[in-house]
Design a protein around this motif. Sequence first.
Motif, PDB file in Angstrom:
ATOM      1  N   ASN A  63      62.435 112.984  33.600  1.00 49.01           N
ATOM      2  CA  ASN A  63      61.245 112.164  33.366  1.00 49.01           C
ATOM      3  C   ASN A  63      61.506 110.951  32.491  1.00 49.01           C
ATOM      4  O   ASN A  63      62.213 111.032  31.497  1.00 49.01           O
ATOM      5  N   SER A  89      58.840 108.438  30.641  1.00 49.11           N
ATOM      6  CA  SER A  89      57.390 108.363  30.482  1.00 49.11           C
ATOM      7  C   SER A  89      56.902 107.101  29.778  1.00 49.11           C
ATOM      8  O   SER A  89      55.703 106.903  29.642  1.00 49.11           O
ATOM      9  N   TYR A 149      61.987 110.568  37.779  1.00 53.24           N
ATOM     10  CA  TYR A 149      60.562 110.340  37.964  1.00 53.24           C
ATOM     11  C   TYR A 149      60.062 109.587  36.742  1.00 53.24           C
ATOM     12  O   TYR A 149      59.935 110.140  35.657  1.00 53.24           O
TER      13      TYR A 149
END
Length: 677
Positions: free
Chosen positions: A325, A327, A172
């Motif tokens: 993640n 980011s 993600y």
Amino acid sequence: MAPYLDLVFDIPAKERFTYRNFSEDPSPGKGKNQAAFGKRAMAPFGKRELLGYIVAERAEAPPGMEPRAIREIRRVVDAEPVFGEEDLALAAWISGYYLCSLGEALAAMIPSGRRFMSYPSLYQEGDIAPSPPELSGEQLRALEALCAGLPESPAGSEGPKPGGSFPMFYLYGITGSGKTEVFLRAAQEYIRQGKSVIYLVPEIALTHQAAQAIASRFGPLAATVHSGMSPGARLSQWMRARRGELRIVAGPRSAVFSPLRNLGLIIIDEEHDGSYKSGNTPRYHARQTAMRRCAASGAALLMGSATPSAEAWKLMGDGLITRLNLSRRLAGGEPPKVRTVSLEGTQGCLTPELKEEILQTARMGRQTILFLNRRGFAYFYHCPACGFELTCKHCSVSLTWHKGKGRAVCHYCGYSEAPPRSCPNCGSLEAGFRGFGTEMIEEEVRRTFPGLTVRRVDADSMGKKGDLEETLGLFRSGAVDILLGTQMVAKGLNFPGVRLVGVILADTGLHLPDFRAAERTFSLLVQVAGRAGRYFPDGKVIIQTLRMGDPVIEKSAALDVEGFFRAEIAQRKTLGFPPFTRLIRFNFRSRDPERADKAAARLAALAGPLLPPGADMLGPAECPIGIIAGNHRRHLILRGPAMGPLHGAASTALIRYDKGKDSRVYVETDVDPVNLL
Ligand code: ADP
Ligand code: ZN
Ligand code: ZN
């Protein structure tokens, strides 16, 4: 040589059909291939001759069947088998899950080519792969987690666990955070350990760039498949995978079937993308199919996106998918600054704010992408005097004015007519086309900025093969200032020069009567915004809307995925829609509206009493688009808390329905539908 063969065909009939094999020496006209399990053969079927799949060899005729009544196959197509037991098991699963025949499933899996055709490889001997960038800390941690299950990894040595459990990961990461690099490295690791990899990408996103990256990293071990390839070329790639010559296959939805040996990893890039769901029978979803393949082989599943689907989001929340993640943007960019602007009261389709930013961007020598999810020039024809609307003769949808073609066109069936000069109903001269499409934007942009170069990318302007590549190439090189288009410009493009993204009208998909309308709008807006500022930290996005303050548009503008899903998931739960329930949709099509009504009512009456506890039925009702190409459309949706029991009800109801069905109504089953129009 087995005297009898069981064949299945690409037809809805669920049975296997027994045929007689050739006698010892096939006569000259019948070709020289021997029949065997896994090959395809031409066989008489009724008055026709059909291509069948040999799914079993048998020593004797089936009990109760008079051997002399059994017809002989005509010709064996393949010199060597094109499918094996594992593929057949996958086909059986498809047929069970998506409620289609085994033949329909095999036809969806195996390329339809009859002869092998070579396809020029992107890889050339002596190509030197550009050295990959050093991974960021986040990328490294993701890669380590992904490879933890591999035997040689320091983290452990659990081998594959066939028969159910398999690791699922979700990368993600915000747009431009380097997901591709992690996918490629993970693939390399799995291949290094003797495994093979399937790499799925959305239909139009397998740009030359991505294909090239894969070809240069994996050389002759890699193949990319795409919709532009001939069936023969696809069949050749399929056979190379089957023979163990390939270790990684990249491609759209259907690449999930690649018969690679020793499958270790399936990657699904842009997991949320709608093109992973097939639009024809069997209406399989590549994600669901990938899960099944992983469960059967113990392979790992790795999905990735900046805007996960609601289904994946929920599985992450429940801890069933490990979330990794990313980011930060790594190529020098930062998340863009997004502003929403009201389009209310603007003459034309460009607000002063957007015009100003386009000019500013051009002065800086940078580029702009303009996005509108609507083709054509003007969207619908309306008469203010009598309320008349111009719709297609064969569909219940408005005609779109295509100025370039000088026609009013139906986007569903292709019907077109000359646009009326006055209202066909009352003769009013005030009647005319309203709303705007990409064609009108192009005209306005050219008029407003005569000094800037503009290119439009949509299904109308990109007629020939290679048009898209050419236009994208020009844009990449900097020769084009403004790239303007539909979804085609929203996905996956990675251009250093883009500073500004302008969304002409964000609301186009929001009013659709489909519970996924908000999710689709949100992910499309976040994805298109993600094209700005990938290499320089000054990306700007302007979202024009007629719905200032709409929560979905506000969450998109804030690039707030968590916030969006918090509200969306709560609403789905309240309304009882996926991911909290599962759906099976039946579509009924007929030239005759009454027959369609009757058929839908009949299946509803059969399914009603079979519904498991907690399940219900929506409809039968007219589909939101009630007529397409002269076919009247009705649907019936079964909804329940779990797929298993719902399936049982649906398949039993269908079997009962088939006895005594109206042959002038076509019924299609859609398990886990993503489109309810
Ligand atoms: P995403 O798929 O997450 O939207 P991409 O994979 O397209 O993002 O990556 C965006 C850009 O970042 C690409 O140009 C890529 O080459 C670059 N990139 C990826 N990883 C790194 C890294 N570790 N260091 C520097 N640049 C990187
Ligand atoms: Zn009128
Ligand atoms: Zn039409």
